[in-house]
Structures are given as C-alpha cells and as structure tokens.
Design an enzyme around this catalytic site. Structure first.
Site, PDB file in Angstrom:
ATOM      1  N   GLY A 143      -1.663 -14.050  -2.392  1.00 15.06           N
ATOM      2  CA  GLY A 143      -1.608 -13.088  -1.290  1.00 15.06           C
ATOM      3  C   GLY A 143      -2.789 -12.149  -1.349  1.00 15.06           C
ATOM      4  O   GLY A 143      -3.901 -12.487  -0.982  1.00 15.06           O
ATOM      5  N   SER A 181       8.119  -2.283  -4.743  1.00 14.19           N
ATOM      6  CA  SER A 181       8.715  -0.981  -4.457  1.00 14.19           C
ATOM      7  C   SER A 181       7.644  -0.106  -3.823  1.00 14.19           C
ATOM      8  O   SER A 181       6.497  -0.110  -4.257  1.00 14.19           O
ATOM      9  CB  SER A 181       9.211  -0.357  -5.759  1.00 14.19           C
ATOM     10  OG  SER A 181       9.604   0.979  -5.530  1.00 14.19           O
ATOM     11  N   SER A 234      -1.808  -8.769  -8.392  1.00 12.98           N
ATOM     12  CA  SER A 234      -0.834  -8.908  -9.483  1.00 12.98           C
ATOM     13  C   SER A 234      -1.348  -8.258 -10.760  1.00 12.98           C
ATOM     14  O   SER A 234      -2.541  -8.308 -11.065  1.00 12.98           O
ATOM     15  CB  SER A 234      -0.579 -10.390  -9.745  1.00 12.98           C
ATOM     16  OG  SER A 234      -0.214 -10.592 -11.089  1.00 12.98           O
ATOM     17  N   PHE A 251      -4.358  -3.808  -0.219  1.00 16.78           N
ATOM     18  CA  PHE A 251      -4.681  -5.223  -0.396  1.00 16.78           C
ATOM     19  C   PHE A 251      -3.449  -6.117  -0.449  1.00 16.78           C
ATOM     20  O   PHE A 251      -3.518  -7.278  -0.079  1.00 16.78           O
ATOM     21  CB  PHE A 251      -5.469  -5.429  -1.695  1.00 16.78           C
ATOM     22  CG  PHE A 251      -6.700  -4.587  -1.779  1.00 16.78           C
ATOM     23  CD1 PHE A 251      -7.836  -4.922  -1.040  1.00 16.78           C
ATOM     24  CD2 PHE A 251      -6.725  -3.443  -2.565  1.00 16.78           C
ATOM     25  CE1 PHE A 251      -8.976  -4.135  -1.098  1.00 16.78           C
ATOM     26  CE2 PHE A 251      -7.867  -2.658  -2.623  1.00 16.78           C
ATOM     27  CZ  PHE A 251      -8.995  -2.994  -1.880  1.00 16.78           C
ATOM     28  N   TYR A 295       6.466   5.354 -14.940  1.00 13.57           N
ATOM     29  CA  TYR A 295       5.189   4.652 -14.914  1.00 13.57           C
ATOM     30  C   TYR A 295       4.321   5.197 -16.030  1.00 13.57           C
ATOM     31  O   TYR A 295       4.173   6.417 -16.155  1.00 13.57           O
ATOM     32  CB  TYR A 295       4.544   4.981 -13.570  1.00 13.57           C
ATOM     33  CG  TYR A 295       3.674   3.907 -13.014  1.00 13.57           C
ATOM     34  CD1 TYR A 295       4.162   3.004 -12.081  1.00 13.57           C
ATOM     35  CD2 TYR A 295       2.345   3.803 -13.398  1.00 13.57           C
ATOM     36  CE1 TYR A 295       3.353   2.019 -11.556  1.00 13.57           C
ATOM     37  CE2 TYR A 295       1.539   2.813 -12.874  1.00 13.57           C
ATOM     38  CZ  TYR A 295       2.035   1.926 -11.956  1.00 13.57           C
ATOM     39  OH  TYR A 295       1.247   0.951 -11.437  1.00 13.57           O
TER      40      TYR A 295
END
Lengths: 689, 545
Positions: free
Chosen positions: B114, B197, B118, B185, B456
């Site tokens: 896509g 998310s 990743s 992107f 995070y």
C-alpha cells in the site's frame, strides 16, 4: 597495640574514626541520602492511610464480611487498629538521637565498627533507581539499631525495618523504635486473612513507593545458635510481589553479614537454647542489661555483599506476564515464582555467610570444644581443671585459621601480629569465659549461679551445658565454612574399609546433606557441585588421598578430617538419640514438643551416666532441627490428627535405618546400653504422658 | 527547515560528535540487487493479460521494504538479499482478481503493497522464498467509487492514501477522521490489513469501527458481505479475520467506510502537569468521564524537552515554552520542576459550542491534577512533531543515532509502571551492551480507552562503538517487549505483528488461537500465495512443482 586501625582492606572504621570528631556535630551533620526516583514523598502516617485505602484491603474487608457476616465497619475498624499497631514512624529526629546516644555508648564497649566499602557506591546509586531490600543476618538484638546506625554513617537512606511485635510492648522503647523506622509484625498470624493482607500491602506499599529501603531478617528471628537458620519466605515473597506484578522495574536485594567479636546475649542464648524461657522483652529488662554497657566487646563487622538484581535473578525462571489477566490487588504467586523466591532466599543466606567476618575467638571456641576422647575429658573439661598452654592453643588456632582460609572463610586477622598476640587479644575480650593464669595457661571459668527452670536438667548438668553451649555459639559461627568438608570427613573417618569409592562417598554425603538440611544451609541443586568442590579442596590440602575413583582411608584419616568430623559429630549424636527415643517409645502420634523434651531428657540421662560427652546436644534448637531433618528424610511424617491438629508419626523402619547409618560414622553408646537407659526413662515419661 | 536548537539537544543527550557523519551509501545499482526469480509461464500469461507491471530494479527495490529501522539501515548502509521480482499495478478489483488467479495458477507469491509505511518488517520478502515474488502495488486503485450522503458512507478503493481521502471528502464537505501518524502515505487497505488506529479515534473510532464492508480478493475468490447494514449477527464477524491479517489472506480491494460532516471548528490545546503520574491520573479521569476530546496525548518529560528542541526560533528552550502560557499562571509555577513536568496535547473538534464546552471540562479536570493550560501553540507543535519524527530519524542516522518507536496497549492501573519499567529496561539493556551514554528513552500516552490506554515509546541511542547497531537495537527492543508483556501490556496496539513480533504471538493469543488462524489461512490460501510470512509461519505450503 591497635588491632583496630581506621582502614583494613576494603573495610572502614566508622565509630572512632570520623572526620567530625564531636558526636553532636556528627549526629547533626547534613545527611542527604539518595532517594528513589519515582518516590512520592509522604509522611509515615500516610503509608498507613494508603494501605487502608488500597484495593486489596477494601476487597479483603468485603470478602471477609461476605464470608462470616461481620459488619464492614467493624472489619474496617479492625484494619485501622492493625495498621496503627504496625506502623513505623521513621523520622530524622530519632535517627539523629540514636546516632548520638549509640556513639557514646558503643564507643565505651566496642573497639571498632567496620563496614566494607566496596559495594557502597554502587548501592547508593541503586537506591536512586530501584527499591532496595536490606537483608542482614540476625544474631543479636543489636542488629537493627546497628544497621540504621551504619546506614546513617555511610550516607545510605535509613531503612524501615520489620520487627517482631514483642518489642512493641516495651514501654517507651516501642515508640522510639518506631521512630527509628521499625514496624511491627505479630509473630504468628497464621490464617488471619485481614492481618496478612495488611501486612503484605504495608510492605508492598513501601517497596512500590520506595520511601526507604525495607530491611528484614530472612531467618525470621535471631539465630540463637549463631548459625544461619532456614529462610522464612513470608516477608520476602511479599516484598518481591511488586516486581512480579510489574509494579517496579526491579528490586535490589542486599545480603549483609554482621558479626560481633563478642555477643551481648551470649549466656542468655545458651540458657534459651537449653529451654529456660526467654524473658519477655521489657523496658526494665533492657535497663538491667545496662550493666553490659561496660567491658570490652571487641569489634563489629558489617559486610555488605554485592547487591543482587531480582530481575536478573528471575529473568530466566519466571514469566511475569502470567499476572496480566488478574486485577493487581489479587495476590498470586506462580509455582515458578515461589520456587525462585525460595532459591533466592537460600542464596541470600549463603551470601550473608560468605560475607561474615569471623572472629579469632570462633577458632578458639572450636578448639576448646574439641578433642574429647570417648570416656575421657575434652579440652573443655581439662581447661577447667588444669588449663591449656597458650602456646599449644596458639598453634592449634594457627592451624585452624589456615584450614578456614583454605576453604573460603573470612577472618578478622590483623596483619603484622603473631598468632599468640591475636590469641591474647581475643582471650582478653572473652575474659568472662576464660582466664589466663600467670603460667600462661588458659582456664575456662565456672558458671556460677545457674538458673535452672528446666526440670529435666539438674544444676550441675546445666552449668556444664551452659558453658559448652556458650562456646558452641562461637564455634557455630564458622561451621558454614566447613559444612561440606565436615560431612565428607565424617564419612571418611567413620569408614571401616581400606578405601571408599567416590560413588559410596557421594551417597553418604547426600544422606548427610538431607539429614542435616535444617541445621545448615545448602542449595539442594548444588549437591554435586559442592561435593566436587570440597573434594578438590581436600585433595589440594592433602586432607584426603584419592586413587582412581577411590579415597584411601588410612592416609585420609588425619588431623584435618578427624578435627572436622569431631566438630560435626555432636549434631549426628543428637539426631541419633532422637531416633533412639522415638524407636523405644511406641506411640501412635507425637507432638513435636514432646519429642524434643523427651529426647533432651534422655540426653541428660546419658550424659550423666557418661555415655555421651557432648553437652551441646541438649540444645532445643538442635533437636527441633533434628525433627525437621528427619521429616525431610521421611523418617518422621506429618499428619493431621483426628482433632485437626498437626501431629507427627514416627516411622520405625526408616528411623532405625538413619540411626544405623549415623552409628556407622560416629561413636555412639552400644545398642544394649542405650536400650537399658531408654527403658529406665521410658517409665516415668509414659506415665507422665 | 532550520531547527537551530536540535543540535544542542543532540549534543546534550547523546554526546554525539557532529563532525562524525555517516553518509548514506550511493543508490543501489542493478548489480547490487539480487537478480529476479522469473517464473516464465507466469510472466508470459501476465504479458498476455495486459496488466501493468515492471521488472525495473528500482521499482522492485522501492517495494522491498517499509520503514522499520533495519530496512532503512539496509538502504543506507547495507544490502537486500531478497526483493520482489516484479511489481504489478492493478487498477481495479477485477484486475486484482486476475492477478491473484494467475499467481495461484503458477504458484507465485503476492505481497500486497500500500503506502509502504510498515514498521514491522511486514513488507520484507522472506529470504527463504524460492518462488517468484510479485509486489502488488495498490496505488493505482485510489478512486472514491461512491458517496452516500444519506447514510454517511463512502465506498473507496483500497489504494487511496489518508491525505487523499481527507482532501477529496473535504471538497464534498465530509471527512473520514482516520489519522494515523503515517496518514500522508498510508492507505486504506493497509489500515484494514494492520488494524490501524487514528489519532482522532475518540470521535471517529479506529479502523475496525469505521469499516462497514470490506472486499478482499483471496485465492478462493472474493470475500465480502451482502449488505451495508451497520451491524449484523451472522456468526463470527469475518471482517475481523481480515482486519489485522497483514496481507497473509488476500488483497483488500474496496472498503465501505463511515464518513462524517466536516467539523465546524478544530482547535489545539495543551496542559502542563507537574509530573508524569499526575498527567496519567488526569487522562484516566478523562477516560472515566468519557469526556476525551478528538485527541489527547500525554508526553513525558524527556519528550517535552525534545519537543522544545524542535522549535524553529532560537531562544532558550524553557523560556520559549513559558512564553506560550498566560502570565497570570506564572506565579503558580513554583510547584513545577522543569525536569519532571510533562505536557498533554489536545485536539478539539465539533461545533464552536461543543468545542468550548469540551475545553472547559477538560481543563477543569486537568486542574484537579495540578494541570495548567499551556496554550494552543504548544499543542499544535506536539502534533507537528509526530509527523516530523520520521524525518528527524533519518537525520539522526547521519550522525550515528539510531531511533525507533514501538507501542503497546495496557490497562489503566499499569500505565505509569509500564512507562517507568520499559524506560528503565531500555537504559539497562543499553548499559549491558557497553554503551557509554544513556539512550534517549521516552514515552507518550496516545490513546484513551475505557479500560486502558495506548502507550508509545521513542527510543534512540548513539551507535558509535557498536559492531552491529541494528542487531543491538533489535535485541533491546525485544527485551523491551518482554518487559511490556511482563507489565501486562499487549504485543501491539496498532503497528501489528509483521515479522518482528512473531515470536510472541503464541504467548499472546494461545496455541489454540494460532491454530485457528492457521486454519483460516489454510482455507483461504492453501498454497501460501500470500506468502509474506507475517504473523506466524504458515504450515508448509503444498508445492505444485
């Protein structure tokens, strides 16, 4: 001459040698210990409030209320009362006061307090990053005052300390101790769920917030016999739970070995071991103890061992994520966590022992207790009558010191002095027990004024036993160094063959380790390692001679092995008498107390008739360990009696096997003799029961 | 852009020597790249079909990686031992079906591609794969097929990027509201495949809340539902087999999503707290009251200071921050420790009135935990930093600083401890590897849920003196993940498993769980055509040689 310089290797003296000479100035000096980085500062009283408001206490109260219908309010009041009874009140005021008063008092009786500095810098840093548990050995009342004093002296944060609730009742002293950081735990609270919950939460709250290092004694109580006792896991498991639950990143555990050249409580311990009840701690008792505040008590050594990271220790063995699906307030330990905690506890005890700096007096005590010939007099007796020459004793002490060092013991042996000088110094410190005549002979002093409240022991036996046990206390301090060596020596010197195969030796070694597992601290998984290690050491010191896979017995029965086997002999003798006692009394079930007291009586009779010579076997602690050791070996088994109380069941076949095995290693009365005396004793005992 | 303060910050935090530069290697030439594995019959069929494709080495290289650290490192200083052998650009669902049929016929591997954002090595070609590998690039499928104003739904092709979606919906007065940090992107199909998310999930929901219908092309045909109903009870929801499947089951081609009218007003905000724990307590309270604005994020002290270093103007770090705060509060500042304070950034969306009410409620709640409003500008910069971070990482590499992020989700009562413990573990592992300087270890709480939060972590260290910095990084991150799981955190909140977290999947979903996934995989893709090797190692494919 000064045996107590400012610096000895990595040890520094903190009592007499300070940059600030005045006690007032020192007590009031600026003291800024490191603080845990995630600590939110709070007053001692806030700890209690936090505990009462914690989810675990709220849930326990609700659960108990549902279980037995008692009202929530009443339970909450109860909880509040418990917290009040428990709570510490650590404040710098009391610490500074103690620092001042103890400096004054201790300087009069101690030559020096040594603290090793090698791990201190690291420890100070760790205190900032992680909660810390201080785990000292526990052999004197003094330990916890001393620990706080030392922490203050070396700029470590002063710990909060779990103390037995028996101190609490001492008027004035209780609150003073609270102010110096003690919090009180009842000795027994078995199934009291509320108490248990409050206790664990109290400890965990301190660990989580890192208010101060938490100090407690792994052995649970003072080791009166002066050798490490098996660990009690309650406090440690509670303190480690915040790590298992991921509430803290790590916890550092610091094993600390404390040793005293001379114990304040030496005779008291001897009496207690013989069964004269311990006086209830009272303020007046403490004041009476003031007379001890003169005299020479030598040195104290406080040895901090390398801090152990719990995270590193448990990394491989424990999966903390198993707690992820339960609410945090629910207490749970996985099987692995329990096993690892047990293993950590044993390691900490071993590290404490390793850290302990022994006094030369331990060597002297070991020697004075030695060389007792069957039917003859030991040095202990001889030295009471004709004394031992200082030169002879010095030679023996020197020899034993070499053995000690060969097998990893640490001893306070100031450089630049002759053995004789060191011996004379230690004899001076222990002038209550020994005297040195003008002819340079060492005499053991008589024990006068024997207080015997134990019906089983007459005053004469008691007097000898007290003297023996007092010496045994100091000898016991060094036993851990030789514990594996001693077991091998017992097997070798007891052998009737010309040679022993390593395989047989190992089997017997295992047998002794299992049997004596309550008297000495062993890591069960290290049997083979310890065995090979001690054999290697013994070969290198020519204590045993090995050919191929066999030990040659004749050359292996030598000064070293004979000495060592004799040092451990009394333990086996006590176990043997206990076996005999159980074998001749055919009862369906026993209470542990009856076994111990009965055996003590039997021992006393045998000692009086000259069949045995080791008065130290009268020690109740030893007999209690013996019962538990025999349980461990399967010769006694635990069961629940009809009324639900625990009781013990003797297993004659296994007991006689153990007794026979022991008899093959040490000298015991012949079976006929023993049986005769047992019969004599059996009558009044069974009548009494 | 000029960031005058950043260098000082780097000097202070990593002790880097700015004269020491690690330049990236020159672009790969064809000779540097593995030569393509060609399945001739497949290629012939493909050429006959007229589907657009390329064998060009740079087209192939571009689709051989995502943005995982080791992939970026391989581009800069390393090499690739396996890259796709061919790139195909289908333009519609029908063409995707053709592609998949061809691949299935000739036993060729398809790796859907896509936006290439990743961070789990999900796009990496398994090095053991001997079959031909096709990268199926969805970028030519970027149409809005229809928009239904009455039901507030839209049907989009999967290759459309977040930015395009919002631009095109906005022109019609709508928005999707799904804004992952990568949304410039990343594509709709990628979001579905990873269970993405978005920053503003408090209003719009995460991807699983946004999808109404998903069409997936599998080797067995099209997997889809029969209607656009908002919710159905028809056995386990098969959307959830596709959501998070990470390209192992098929290609997501079309998605019907919910849309919303554009909000009347959007406003940033920020709150400073005396310490991290206070901030977490405030967020927990906000979640309890369910009054969270579109976005609320709490950054720790380390990141707060770092954020200040990214200011374009050159005045002192702290001073410039203080400037953003109303002077009236300054008197109350005594309680704040610059080395402990942290900041929450906020995005409010809704009507003017709603925003006003939200602001009032959030600031009031924050006040109960010692929080002080710190202005819009500080809030906005916080979000800006999020988009900037990927670029800064590349710059850091030039100076020998490796940086990466990872995330988790965790129940509320464990959030603070998790943050402390993971940061500690990071510092500790670095020390164990002999690093002289402490790493930069920082975290932020980025999403609020009823039962917990998403946390995070940012993590950076100086690689000088390390023989294999990427391996070192991977070991450290692995240790950090162990720590997360030990603290009760999840394997991932939204990045997914990819290849870097496969080893924890069984622990996370149980052995039975893995078996369930295996059997779905076996049914939908018995030959392992979608053989990117993500999530778990598929049971050995039946070879059709």
């Amino acid at each position: 001459m000064s045996f107590s310089p400012k610096r000895k290797g990595t040890y520094e003296e903190i009592l007499h040698h300070r940059s600030q000479q005045s006690d007032v100035g020192w007590s009031l000096r600026s003291y800024t210990p490191p603080q845990y980085r995630y600590c939110s500062p709070r007053r001692p009283i806030d700890v209690g409030t936090a505990v009462l408001a914690s989810p675990i206490i709220r849930h326990t109260v609700l659960q108990l209320s549902e279980e037995d219908g008692s009202s929530v309010e009443r339970l909450e009041q109860e909880a509040e009362a418990i917290v009040k009874e428990m709570g510490h009140d650590l404040g710098m005021g009391a610490i500074r006061l103690f620092a001042f008063v103890l400096s004054k008092a201790w300087r009069r009786i101690y030559k020096a307090i040594y603290v090793n500095s090698e791990h201190l810098t690291k420890l100070q840093g760790l205190c900032k990053d992680y909660p810390v548990l201080l785990l000292p050995s526990h052999r004197s009342y003094m330990d916890f005052l001393l620990m706080s004093y030392v922490c203050f002296a070396v700029n470590l944060p002063v710990p909060v300390i779990t103390a037995g609730a028996d101190f609490m009742s001492m008027k004035g002293v209780g609150s003073l101790l609270r102010k110096s950081g003690a919090f009180f735990i009842r000795r027994q609270f078995g199934s009291d769920k509320l108490y248990w919950a409050i206790f664990t939460e109290y400890v965990q709250s301190l660990v989580r917030n890192g208010d101060a290092p938490v100090e407690f004694f792994l052995e649970g109580t003072r080791s009166r016999a002066q050798k490490s006792m098996g660990p009690k896991l309650g406090c440690l498991s509670a303190a480690l739970e915040p790590y298992f639950k991921g509430e803290v990143a790590d916890i550092y555990v610091v094993p600390i070995g404390i040793s005293y050249d001379r114990l304040l409580e030496e005779t008291l311990y001897a009496y207690e071991l013989l069964g004269v009840p311990k006086p209830k701690e009272s303020t007046s008792g403490l004041l009476k103890a003031r007379h001890v505040l003169s005299g020479d008590y030598g040195n104290i050594h406080v040895s901090f061992n390398a801090p152990i990271s719990v995270h590193e220790y448990f990394r491989a063995g424990v999966d903390r994520s198993v707690h992820a699906t339960l609410p945090r307030y629910m207490s749970s330990h996985s099987v692995e966590e329990v096993a690892c905690t047990q293993s950590l506890a044993v390691d900490v005890l071993l590290q404490q022992q390793k850290a302990i700096v022994l006094s030369p007096w331990s060597l002297v005590a070991a020697i004075l207790l030695q060389h007792s010939q069957p039917g003859g007099m030991g040095v202990a007796e001889r030295s009471q009558l004709e004394g031992v020459g200082v030169a002879e004793l010095a030679e023996e002490v020197h020899w034993l010191k070499l053995q000690l060092e060969n097998f990893g013991g640490r001893i306070n042996w100031p450089g630049g002095y002759t053995t004789e000088a060191i011996l004379m110094d230690t004899l001076t410190v222990h002038s209550d027990l020994v005297s040195v005549s003008n002819e340079n002979r060492v005499y053991l002093k008589h024990v006068d004024d024997v207080k015997s409240k134990n019906a089983a022991l007459d005053p004469v036996t008691m007097a000898t036993a007290v003297r023996h046990l007092t010496l045994a206390l100091y000898r016991n301090q060094l036993l851990h160094v030789f514990q594996n060596l001693g077991l091998v020596a017992l097997v070798v010197t007891g052998s009737q063959e010309n040679e022993i195969s390593l395989e047989d030796l190992y089997k017997k070694f295992m047998f002794l380790r299992n049997l004596l597992c309550k008297d000495f601290i062993f890591r069960p998984c290290d049997v083979e390692k310890d065995f090979n290690g001690v054999l290697l050491g013994m070969k290198h010191t020519n204590a045993i001679v090995q050919e191929n896979n066999h030990i040659l017995v004749a050359p292996s029965v030598n000064k070293c092995t004979v000495f060592m086997s004799r040092m451990f002999e009394p333990f086996l003798v006590a176990y043997w008498v206990l076996c005999q006692f159980l074998l001749t009394h055919n009862r369906a079930s026993w209470k542990i107390r009856d076994i111990i007291e009965g055996t003590q009586g039997l021992e006393a009779a045998m000692l009086n008739h000259g069949m045995l010579h080791h008065y130290e076997i009268l020690s109740l602690e030893l007999l209690s360990n013996a019962v538990n050791g025999l349980i461990h070996c399967g010769a006694i088994c635990r069961e629940k009696a009809a009324n639900g109380n625990p009781s013990l069941l003797a297993k004659p076949f296994e007991l006689s096997k153990v007794a026979t095995e022991i008899a093959s290693m040490v000298t015991v009365p012949t079976c006929d003799d023993a049986a005769a005396y047992v019969k004599i004793l059996a009558v009044p005992l069974s009548a009494k029961l | 852009m000029v960031l005058p303060l950043l260098k000082d910050w780097m000097l202070n935090n990593f002790n880097v020597n700015l004269d020491y530069v690690r330049p990236a290697q020159p672009e790969f030439s064809a000779a540097d790249l593995p030569s393509p594995v060609i399945n001739k019959p497949f290629l012939e069929d493909l050429q006959t079909s007229g589907l657009e494709h390329s064998l060009d080495c740079h087209d192939r290289l571009f689709r051989a990686h995502g943005h995982t650290l080791n992939e970026i490192w391989a581009l800069r200083e390393g090499s690739f031992n396996r890259i796709p052998d061919l790139v195909a650009w289908p333009t519609s669902q029908v063409e995707v079906m053709q592609m998949v049929q061809l691949a299935n016929k000739h036993n060729v591997v398809i790796i859907p591609f896509g936006g290439g954002t990743s961070v789990t090595q999900a796009l990496e070609c398994p090095s053991t794969e001997t079959r031909m590998i096709i990268s199926l690039d969805t970028s030519q499928m970027h149409k809005i097929l229809w928009l239904d104003e009455e039901n507030l739904t839209a049907c989009l092709e999967s290759g459309v990027t977040g930015k395009e979606i919002e631009q095109r919906l906005a022109s019609r007065g709508f928005c999707l509201g799904h804004e992952p940090d990568s949304y410039e992107f990343s594509t709709l199909g990628g979001w579905v495949a990873t269970r993405a998310s978005g920053m503003k999930k408090n209003i719009y929901g995460n991807i699983e809340d946004l999808v109404v219908l998903v069409r997936t092309v599998t080797t067995r045909g099209l997997l889809e539902k029969s209607c656009n109903a908002p919710r159905t009870s028809s056995g386990p929801d098969l959307h959830h087999a596709i959501l998070g499947s990470e390209g192992t089951l098929g290609v997501v081609t079309e998605v019907v999503v919910k849309i919303r009218p554009l909000p009347e007003c959007q406003k940033y905000g920020s709150v400073v707290f005396p310490c991290f724990q206070d901030g977490v307590s405030c967020l927990r309270e906000v979640a309890r009251q369910r009054c969270a604005p579109a976005s609320i994020r709490l950054v720790d002290n380390e990141q707060f200071v770092f954020g200040q270093a990214l200011k374009p103007e050159n005045n002192s770090l702290v001073q410039s921050f203080l400037d953003g705060i109303k002077k009236a509060y300054l008197t109350r500042w005594k309680g704040f420790d610059i080395n402990k304070m942290c900041v929450a950034t906020l995005v409010f969306e809704g009507t003017l009135k709603e925003v006003e009410a939200q602001e009032k409620r959030v600031y009031e709640t924050a006040g109960k935990f010692g929080g002080l409003p710190a202005g819009e500008e500080n809030g906005e910069r916080g979000y800006f930093l999020t988009y900037l971070i990927a670029y800064i990482r590349d710059m850091g590499l030039q100076y020998g600083i490796i940086a990466e992020s990872f995330e988790t989700s965790i129940p509320w009562d464990r959030v603070t401890d998790l943050c402390h413990n993971v940061k500690d573990r990071l510092r500790r592992e670095c020390k164990a590897m002999g690093m002289q300087h402490e790493p930069f270890a920082s975290c932020r709480v980025t999403q609020l849920y009823d039962a917990g939060a998403c946390v995070y972590f940012y993590f950076a260290f100086c690689i000088r003196g390390l023989s294999d910095p990427v391996k070192a990084y991977e070991e450290i991150e692995s240790a950090a993940r162990d720590e997360i799981l030990a603290c009760g955190g999840s394997i991932s909140h939204h990045h997914g498993i990819g290849k870097i977290r496969k080893k924890w999947l069984k622990q996370s979903i149980s052995g039975v769980g893995v078996d369930v996934l295996q059997s779905i995989k076996r049914t939908l893709d018995p030959q392992n055509i979608f053989g990117n090797g993500n999530l778990f190692d598929a049971a050995v494919p039946i070879s059709k040689l």
